[in-house]
Design a protein around this motif. Sequence first.
Motif, PDB file in Angstrom:
ATOM      1  N   TRP A  38     -28.085   0.750 -33.152  1.00  0.00           N
ATOM      2  CA  TRP A  38     -27.823   1.194 -34.521  1.00  0.00           C
ATOM      3  C   TRP A  38     -28.644   2.446 -34.837  1.00  0.00           C
ATOM      4  O   TRP A  38     -28.135   3.438 -35.364  1.00  0.00           O
ATOM      5  CB  TRP A  38     -28.178   0.072 -35.501  1.00  0.00           C
ATOM      6  CG  TRP A  38     -28.247   0.510 -36.929  1.00  0.00           C
ATOM      7  CD1 TRP A  38     -29.318   1.064 -37.570  1.00  0.00           C
ATOM      8  CD2 TRP A  38     -27.191   0.477 -37.896  1.00  0.00           C
ATOM      9  NE1 TRP A  38     -28.999   1.363 -38.863  1.00  0.00           N
ATOM     10  CE2 TRP A  38     -27.708   1.018 -39.091  1.00  0.00           C
ATOM     11  CE3 TRP A  38     -25.884   0.044 -37.868  1.00  0.00           C
ATOM     12  CZ2 TRP A  38     -26.950   1.135 -40.248  1.00  0.00           C
ATOM     13  CZ3 TRP A  38     -25.118   0.152 -39.020  1.00  0.00           C
ATOM     14  CH2 TRP A  38     -25.650   0.683 -40.188  1.00  0.00           C
ATOM     15  N   ASP A  39     -29.938   2.397 -34.517  1.00  0.00           N
ATOM     16  CA  ASP A  39     -30.820   3.526 -34.833  1.00  0.00           C
ATOM     17  C   ASP A  39     -30.426   4.782 -34.059  1.00  0.00           C
ATOM     18  O   ASP A  39     -30.521   5.897 -34.589  1.00  0.00           O
ATOM     19  CB  ASP A  39     -32.272   3.147 -34.536  1.00  0.00           C
ATOM     20  CG  ASP A  39     -32.789   2.058 -35.470  1.00  0.00           C
ATOM     21  OD1 ASP A  39     -32.200   1.871 -36.554  1.00  0.00           O
ATOM     22  OD2 ASP A  39     -33.773   1.378 -35.109  1.00  0.00           O
ATOM     23  N   ASP A  99     -29.522   8.358 -35.874  1.00  0.00           N
ATOM     24  CA  ASP A  99     -30.240   9.581 -35.534  1.00  0.00           C
ATOM     25  C   ASP A  99     -29.286  10.665 -35.052  1.00  0.00           C
ATOM     26  O   ASP A  99     -29.414  11.839 -35.411  1.00  0.00           O
ATOM     27  CB  ASP A  99     -31.297   9.277 -34.463  1.00  0.00           C
ATOM     28  CG  ASP A  99     -32.321  10.393 -34.338  1.00  0.00           C
ATOM     29  OD1 ASP A  99     -32.589  11.076 -35.337  1.00  0.00           O
ATOM     30  OD2 ASP A  99     -32.843  10.583 -33.224  1.00  0.00           O
ATOM     31  N   LEU A 100     -28.291  10.284 -34.247  1.00  0.00           N
ATOM     32  CA  LEU A 100     -27.348  11.276 -33.737  1.00  0.00           C
ATOM     33  C   LEU A 100     -26.485  11.848 -34.860  1.00  0.00           C
ATOM     34  O   LEU A 100     -26.039  13.001 -34.781  1.00  0.00           O
ATOM     35  CB  LEU A 100     -26.460  10.648 -32.657  1.00  0.00           C
ATOM     36  CG  LEU A 100     -25.592  11.623 -31.852  1.00  0.00           C
ATOM     37  CD1 LEU A 100     -26.460  12.575 -31.033  1.00  0.00           C
ATOM     38  CD2 LEU A 100     -24.635  10.866 -30.930  1.00  0.00           C
ATOM     39  N   ALA A 101     -26.258  11.078 -35.901  1.00  0.00           N
ATOM     40  CA  ALA A 101     -25.372  11.502 -36.991  1.00  0.00           C
ATOM     41  C   ALA A 101     -25.979  12.611 -37.847  1.00  0.00           C
ATOM     42  O   ALA A 101     -25.296  13.144 -38.734  1.00  0.00           O
ATOM     43  CB  ALA A 101     -25.016  10.303 -37.869  1.00  0.00           C
ATOM     44  N   ARG A 102     -27.226  13.004 -37.577  1.00  0.00           N
ATOM     45  CA  ARG A 102     -27.799  14.098 -38.366  1.00  0.00           C
ATOM     46  C   ARG A 102     -27.225  15.449 -37.974  1.00  0.00           C
ATOM     47  O   ARG A 102     -27.386  16.436 -38.686  1.00  0.00           O
ATOM     48  CB  ARG A 102     -29.325  14.105 -38.236  1.00  0.00           C
ATOM     49  CG  ARG A 102     -29.862  14.282 -36.840  1.00  0.00           C
ATOM     50  CD  ARG A 102     -31.353  13.945 -36.798  1.00  0.00           C
ATOM     51  NE  ARG A 102     -31.861  13.862 -35.448  1.00  0.00           N
ATOM     52  CZ  ARG A 102     -32.416  14.887 -34.793  1.00  0.00           C
ATOM     53  NH1 ARG A 102     -32.508  16.062 -35.376  1.00  0.00           N
ATOM     54  NH2 ARG A 102     -32.883  14.719 -33.570  1.00  0.00           N
ATOM     55  N   HIS A 103     -26.539  15.512 -36.826  1.00  0.00           N
ATOM     56  CA  HIS A 103     -25.918  16.753 -36.386  1.00  0.00           C
ATOM     57  C   HIS A 103     -24.482  16.811 -36.904  1.00  0.00           C
ATOM     58  O   HIS A 103     -23.666  15.932 -36.600  1.00  0.00           O
ATOM     59  CB  HIS A 103     -25.912  16.844 -34.860  1.00  0.00           C
ATOM     60  CG  HIS A 103     -27.266  16.696 -34.238  1.00  0.00           C
ATOM     61  ND1 HIS A 103     -28.293  17.596 -34.447  1.00  0.00           N
ATOM     62  CD2 HIS A 103     -27.771  15.731 -33.425  1.00  0.00           C
ATOM     63  CE1 HIS A 103     -29.364  17.199 -33.781  1.00  0.00           C
ATOM     64  NE2 HIS A 103     -29.077  16.075 -33.155  1.00  0.00           N
ATOM     65  N   ILE A 109     -21.130   4.995 -25.711  1.00  0.00           N
ATOM     66  CA  ILE A 109     -22.207   5.708 -25.026  1.00  0.00           C
ATOM     67  C   ILE A 109     -23.497   4.898 -25.118  1.00  0.00           C
ATOM     68  O   ILE A 109     -24.172   4.640 -24.125  1.00  0.00           O
ATOM     69  CB  ILE A 109     -22.410   7.102 -25.648  1.00  0.00           C
ATOM     70  CG1 ILE A 109     -21.147   7.955 -25.503  1.00  0.00           C
ATOM     71  CG2 ILE A 109     -23.613   7.803 -25.018  1.00  0.00           C
ATOM     72  CD1 ILE A 109     -21.167   9.231 -26.331  1.00  0.00           C
ATOM     73  N   PHE A 110     -23.823   4.484 -26.347  1.00  0.00           N
ATOM     74  CA  PHE A 110     -25.130   3.866 -26.568  1.00  0.00           C
ATOM     75  C   PHE A 110     -25.207   2.419 -26.095  1.00  0.00           C
ATOM     76  O   PHE A 110     -26.299   1.928 -25.777  1.00  0.00           O
ATOM     77  CB  PHE A 110     -25.495   3.965 -28.047  1.00  0.00           C
ATOM     78  CG  PHE A 110     -25.842   5.367 -28.486  1.00  0.00           C
ATOM     79  CD1 PHE A 110     -26.695   6.149 -27.726  1.00  0.00           C
ATOM     80  CD2 PHE A 110     -25.296   5.900 -29.640  1.00  0.00           C
ATOM     81  CE1 PHE A 110     -27.013   7.450 -28.118  1.00  0.00           C
ATOM     82  CE2 PHE A 110     -25.613   7.193 -30.046  1.00  0.00           C
ATOM     83  CZ  PHE A 110     -26.476   7.969 -29.283  1.00  0.00           C
ATOM     84  N   THR A 111     -24.067   1.710 -26.020  1.00  0.00           N
ATOM     85  CA  THR A 111     -24.112   0.327 -25.519  1.00  0.00           C
ATOM     86  C   THR A 111     -24.550   0.283 -24.059  1.00  0.00           C
ATOM     87  O   THR A 111     -25.523  -0.408 -23.724  1.00  0.00           O
ATOM     88  CB  THR A 111     -22.751  -0.361 -25.720  1.00  0.00           C
ATOM     89  OG1 THR A 111     -22.467  -0.450 -27.118  1.00  0.00           O
ATOM     90  CG2 THR A 111     -22.753  -1.758 -25.117  1.00  0.00           C
ATOM     91  N   PRO A 112     -23.882   1.000 -23.129  1.00  0.00           N
ATOM     92  CA  PRO A 112     -24.374   0.978 -21.750  1.00  0.00           C
ATOM     93  C   PRO A 112     -25.724   1.663 -21.592  1.00  0.00           C
ATOM     94  O   PRO A 112     -26.503   1.295 -20.695  1.00  0.00           O
ATOM     95  CB  PRO A 112     -23.275   1.712 -20.964  1.00  0.00           C
ATOM     96  CG  PRO A 112     -22.514   2.498 -21.969  1.00  0.00           C
ATOM     97  CD  PRO A 112     -22.602   1.730 -23.242  1.00  0.00           C
ATOM     98  N   SER A 157     -25.545  -4.403 -36.745  1.00  0.00           N
ATOM     99  CA  SER A 157     -26.408  -4.447 -35.568  1.00  0.00           C
ATOM    100  C   SER A 157     -26.256  -5.774 -34.831  1.00  0.00           C
ATOM    101  O   SER A 157     -26.472  -5.841 -33.613  1.00  0.00           O
ATOM    102  CB  SER A 157     -27.874  -4.219 -35.967  1.00  0.00           C
ATOM    103  OG  SER A 157     -28.314  -5.177 -36.901  1.00  0.00           O
ATOM    104  N   ASP A 158     -25.858  -6.841 -35.527  1.00  0.00           N
ATOM    105  CA  ASP A 158     -25.613  -8.122 -34.857  1.00  0.00           C
ATOM    106  C   ASP A 158     -24.407  -8.029 -33.933  1.00  0.00           C
ATOM    107  O   ASP A 158     -24.429  -8.548 -32.803  1.00  0.00           O
ATOM    108  CB  ASP A 158     -25.399  -9.230 -35.890  1.00  0.00           C
ATOM    109  CG  ASP A 158     -26.693  -9.667 -36.538  1.00  0.00           C
ATOM    110  OD1 ASP A 158     -27.323 -10.595 -36.022  1.00  0.00           O
ATOM    111  OD2 ASP A 158     -27.080  -9.055 -37.552  1.00  0.00           O
ATOM    112  N   ASP A 159     -23.332  -7.368 -34.396  1.00  0.00           N
ATOM    113  CA  ASP A 159     -22.160  -7.207 -33.536  1.00  0.00           C
ATOM    114  C   ASP A 159     -22.450  -6.235 -32.393  1.00  0.00           C
ATOM    115  O   ASP A 159     -21.963  -6.410 -31.278  1.00  0.00           O
ATOM    116  CB  ASP A 159     -20.967  -6.724 -34.361  1.00  0.00           C
ATOM    117  CG  ASP A 159     -20.371  -7.833 -35.222  1.00  0.00           C
ATOM    118  OD1 ASP A 159     -20.832  -8.990 -35.109  1.00  0.00           O
ATOM    119  OD2 ASP A 159     -19.453  -7.548 -36.008  1.00  0.00           O
ATOM    120  N   MET A 160     -23.250  -5.209 -32.670  1.00  0.00           N
ATOM    121  CA  MET A 160     -23.676  -4.303 -31.603  1.00  0.00           C
ATOM    122  C   MET A 160     -24.471  -5.064 -30.535  1.00  0.00           C
ATOM    123  O   MET A 160     -24.304  -4.826 -29.340  1.00  0.00           O
ATOM    124  CB  MET A 160     -24.534  -3.178 -32.170  1.00  0.00           C
ATOM    125  CG  MET A 160     -23.783  -2.142 -32.974  1.00  0.00           C
ATOM    126  SD  MET A 160     -24.942  -0.900 -33.604  1.00  0.00           S
ATOM    127  CE  MET A 160     -23.805   0.285 -34.321  1.00  0.00           C
TER     128      MET A 160
END
Length: 593
Positions: free
Chosen positions: A184-185, A189-193, A275-278, A571-574
């Motif tokens: 989640w974090d 963080d990536l969404a600031r771009h 991307i972030f899951t693996p 974040s629980d589903d993530m």
Amino acid sequence: MPLTLEQLNAADAAEAARLLDGLYEHSPWIAQEALAQRPFRSLGHLKQAMADIVRTAGADRQLALIRAHPELAGKAMVAKALTSESTSEQSRAGLTNCTPEEFAQLQQLNADYNAKFGFPFILAVRGPRGTGLTRQQIIETFARRLENHPDFERAEALRNIHRIAELRLNDKFGVEPVLGNLVWDWHEDLARHSDPGFAEKGQLTVTYLTDAHRAAARQIADTMREAGFDEVEVDAVGNVVGRYRGAPEDARFLLTGSHYDTVRNGGKYDGRLGIFTPLACVRELARARRRLPFGIELVAFAEEEGQRYKATFLGSGALTGHFDPKWLDQKDADGVALRDAMRHAGLPATLEAIAALKRDPRRYLGFVEVHIEQGPVLNELDLPLGVVTSINGGVRFQCEVTGMASHAGTTPMDRRRDAAVAVAELALYVEQRAARDGDSVGTIGMLQVPSGSINVVPGRCLFSLDLRAPTDAQRDALVADVLAQLREICARRGLHHQVEETMRAAAAPSAPAWQQRWEAAVQALGLAPYRMPSGAGHDAMKLHEILPQAMLFVRGQNAGISHNPLESTTSDDMELGVRAFQHLLEQLAKETA
């Protein structure tokens, strides 16, 4: 001491009901009925059992459950008559410290909401991360949902009740979705771009090779390096590629990933979740200093959405050897050629360098992708994960109809050559024709009258066509009928038309063995696997051309909306998505050892 599943499964009926007291506000019947399904295999199994009880309870009991909840910042809070759980949640959201203006606004919203729906507004104020929404976010959500249809809003209230129960259950069991919170974090963080023109409005837009796109690529590459990947690079089309070698070092790779570009004013999770899951899984392997019998190659694809250039699946297409040379000469809305954008980004912009990206299937086991569902199905069924059976095939076109611009006041209706009306007629046909198949879909998502004026009959109309179906034959029949209808409309109205095909993707059924691995992974979490097709296109449908592939969907919130700022997941589903991916890796390790 936190509760354990062993305790809950071993307790007698009365004690078990007491242990679960307070999960659903003043509604102990839900836990009591769910307890008949013991032993629970996991916390996810217990959550699902209770959600199923509510879904099948009937409208009267569902309404009673909703009405058992207090208003936000309402009379019960003022009178200090909330349950301990509600008191804690509303306090953590700052609702006990509202300004007079905020409190008055909430009181008015409560009154308006109750008058429209006949039940209190329900919101999981601890939010999708579990750390709490701000008062402003709560008020904005309240106002937005006040516009919903009553049937939809009742379902949304129940979904929020399940989220409240999930967070309360986590508290009872002392469970925190550590990896889900990490993922989640990373997304936040990536969404600031974001691209200029959108960043200033707080909107997320990242299109191919803009400054924001390149900044996102650098951040993903840095996160890969921090996570422990052995090699990280940005390739000739801007894909970010991370490799975590197996043991032995020359072992084949499992290929995985998704895209990091976005639609304009889109959501934070489309593509990036894959991307972030693996990435989280590799981080855990590296922290444990563990190597699998195969390597993991994670590709953050630079382009999938076709927003800046008409080059959809450019990133994944380069890996399959399907980069169209004509793309290099395409120009964006500002007249910048793709070749020049590549050179400005420090990429070679040569066909030789791009051709070198083609993967040798013999070096890979297959391709898997995790993705937010982008639809309402899992959300409506209260299911956190779905196993994808196939990806719809699709074709996209950029089209133009040309007639004659003329005076809106002096041109009789039977003398007009109105290009926009012709496209409107086609849009209605697309809607009717796609519905005839049941599971085909058709969209005119872009429609523009260049230099249009309020008092001028449109002489030109530019529009897009997006046509999709579960099989190539069904898709092609839909395309043929729509294009034939376009020709007939233009001939009847005395208009000309042009059609340019910009994307064609074959339907991509999941490879049976890989689909079964995802199903086994979901079962290992104590959940029943739910099988479903994907109506959206994904990078997996390109990799399908050279490798066996299968996908896992993660539930979205807000009725599963996507390509929209409201796109969300918890974040629980993530966490469940990460755990499922880890289970898939373990299965594969046993098979390839």
